[in-house]
Write a protein that holds these residues in place. Structure first.
Motif, PDB file in Angstrom:
ATOM      1  N   THR A   7    -115.188  40.805 -47.283  1.00  0.00           N
ATOM      2  CA  THR A   7    -115.254  41.015 -48.652  1.00  0.00           C
ATOM      3  C   THR A   7    -114.214  41.923 -49.028  1.00  0.00           C
ATOM      4  OG1 THR A   7    -117.546  40.424 -48.511  1.00  0.00           O
ATOM      5  CG2 THR A   7    -116.789  41.576 -50.505  1.00  0.00           C
ATOM      6  N   TYR A  10    -110.875  40.536 -49.147  1.00  0.00           N
ATOM      7  CA  TYR A  10    -110.880  39.641 -50.399  1.00  0.00           C
ATOM      8  C   TYR A  10    -110.201  40.473 -51.652  1.00  0.00           C
ATOM      9  CZ  TYR A  10    -112.224  36.620 -54.221  1.00  0.00           C
ATOM     10  OH  TYR A  10    -112.435  35.939 -55.504  1.00  0.00           O
ATOM     11  N   PHE A  11    -111.264  41.460 -51.791  1.00  0.00           N
ATOM     12  CA  PHE A  11    -111.154  42.261 -53.056  1.00  0.00           C
ATOM     13  C   PHE A  11    -109.933  43.001 -53.101  1.00  0.00           C
ATOM     14  CE2 PHE A  11    -115.751  41.559 -53.684  1.00  0.00           C
ATOM     15  CZ  PHE A  11    -115.604  40.881 -55.001  1.00  0.00           C
ATOM     16  N   HIS A  14    -107.483  40.589 -54.474  1.00  0.00           N
ATOM     17  CA  HIS A  14    -107.865  40.191 -55.730  1.00  0.00           C
ATOM     18  C   HIS A  14    -107.127  41.580 -56.813  1.00  0.00           C
ATOM     19  CE1 HIS A  14    -110.661  38.096 -58.194  1.00  0.00           C
ATOM     20  NE2 HIS A  14    -110.840  39.006 -58.737  1.00  0.00           N
ATOM     21  N   THR A  15    -107.315  42.729 -56.206  1.00  0.00           N
ATOM     22  CA  THR A  15    -106.706  43.654 -56.804  1.00  0.00           C
ATOM     23  C   THR A  15    -105.180  43.385 -56.826  1.00  0.00           C
ATOM     24  OG1 THR A  15    -108.581  45.240 -56.356  1.00  0.00           O
ATOM     25  CG2 THR A  15    -106.523  46.233 -57.216  1.00  0.00           C
ATOM     26  N   SER A  16    -104.516  43.235 -55.594  1.00  0.00           N
ATOM     27  CA  SER A  16    -103.203  43.087 -55.615  1.00  0.00           C
ATOM     28  C   SER A  16    -102.707  41.983 -56.408  1.00  0.00           C
ATOM     29  CB  SER A  16    -102.802  42.582 -54.125  1.00  0.00           C
ATOM     30  OG  SER A  16    -103.040  43.689 -53.063  1.00  0.00           O
ATOM     31  N   VAL A  17    -103.327  40.985 -56.805  1.00  0.00           N
ATOM     32  CA  VAL A  17    -102.777  40.015 -57.610  1.00  0.00           C
ATOM     33  C   VAL A  17    -102.780  40.574 -59.163  1.00  0.00           C
ATOM     34  CG1 VAL A  17    -103.696  37.850 -59.100  1.00  0.00           C
ATOM     35  CG2 VAL A  17    -103.893  37.863 -56.543  1.00  0.00           C
ATOM     36  N   GLY A  18    -103.755  41.461 -59.468  1.00  0.00           N
ATOM     37  CA  GLY A  18    -103.794  42.194 -60.709  1.00  0.00           C
ATOM     38  C   GLY A  18    -102.523  43.129 -60.843  1.00  0.00           C
ATOM     39  N   PHE A  46    -108.559  40.743 -63.124  1.00  0.00           N
ATOM     40  CA  PHE A  46    -108.166  41.126 -61.486  1.00  0.00           C
ATOM     41  C   PHE A  46    -108.272  42.438 -61.235  1.00  0.00           C
ATOM     42  CE2 PHE A  46    -106.893  36.615 -61.740  1.00  0.00           C
ATOM     43  CZ  PHE A  46    -107.001  36.163 -60.311  1.00  0.00           C
ATOM     44  N   THR A  49    -112.306  43.696 -61.384  1.00  0.00           N
ATOM     45  CA  THR A  49    -113.339  43.063 -60.672  1.00  0.00           C
ATOM     46  C   THR A  49    -112.752  43.446 -59.221  1.00  0.00           C
ATOM     47  OG1 THR A  49    -111.873  41.058 -60.461  1.00  0.00           O
ATOM     48  CG2 THR A  49    -114.088  41.157 -62.085  1.00  0.00           C
ATOM     49  N   GLY A  50    -111.394  43.608 -58.787  1.00  0.00           N
ATOM     50  CA  GLY A  50    -110.899  43.976 -57.519  1.00  0.00           C
ATOM     51  C   GLY A  50    -111.401  45.390 -57.202  1.00  0.00           C
TER      52      GLY A  50
END
Length: 139
Positions: A7, A10-11, A14-18, A46, A49-50
């Motif tokens: 998890t 994953y996050f 997720h933060t990297s995409v943002g 992103f 939530t990340g």
């Protein structure tokens, strides 16, 4: 503990995409409107939530007893059964909602929306039939 680490990874992604979207917004030149709103929504969603997911995952990693309880709950047979039943119910309801959406948008004259919803519905049904035949052969 394995679940908490997965998890966390994953996050982090997720933060990297943002952050990538933020860098794109900073270094590209586009003028207002739809694209700017879309990029700012991606950045905000992103990154927020990340970061929150990273905080929750780190708290879970620091508490091994709680991490073991969460991992056990994820693999418990009753939890998996409930997740499958919930997914099946949502799928059935969404078929009807999308069908109603197709009828309403078609009657109101929104052709593009009607065709998009119809394509999504057809793809969903084709995937359902494909996975059903795959799993019927597998199990």
């Amino acid at each position: 503990m394995n679940y908490a680490k997965k998890t966390l990874l994953y996050f982090i992604g997720h933060t990297s995409v943002g952050i990538i979207a933020l860098l794109y917004a900073l270094f590209s030149s586009f003028s207002g409107g739809y694209r700017e709103g879309m990029i700012s929504g991606i950045i905000g969603g992103f990154i927020t939530t990340g970061v929150l997911g990273i905080i929750v995952s780190l708290r879970l990693i620091k508490n091994p007893k709680k991490a073991a309880e969460v991992e056990m709950a994820k693999t418990e047979e009753r939890t998996q059964f409930l997740r499958m039943k919930t997914g099946a119910a949502i799928y059935s309801v969404m078929i009807y909602v999308e069908s109603a959406g197709i009828l309403v948008t078609g009657l109101l004259g929104f052709r593009e929306i009607c065709l998009t919803l119809a394509a999504v519905l057809i793809i969903k049904v084709i995937l359902y039939i494909g996975f059903a035949s795959h799993y019927s052969k597998k199990y």
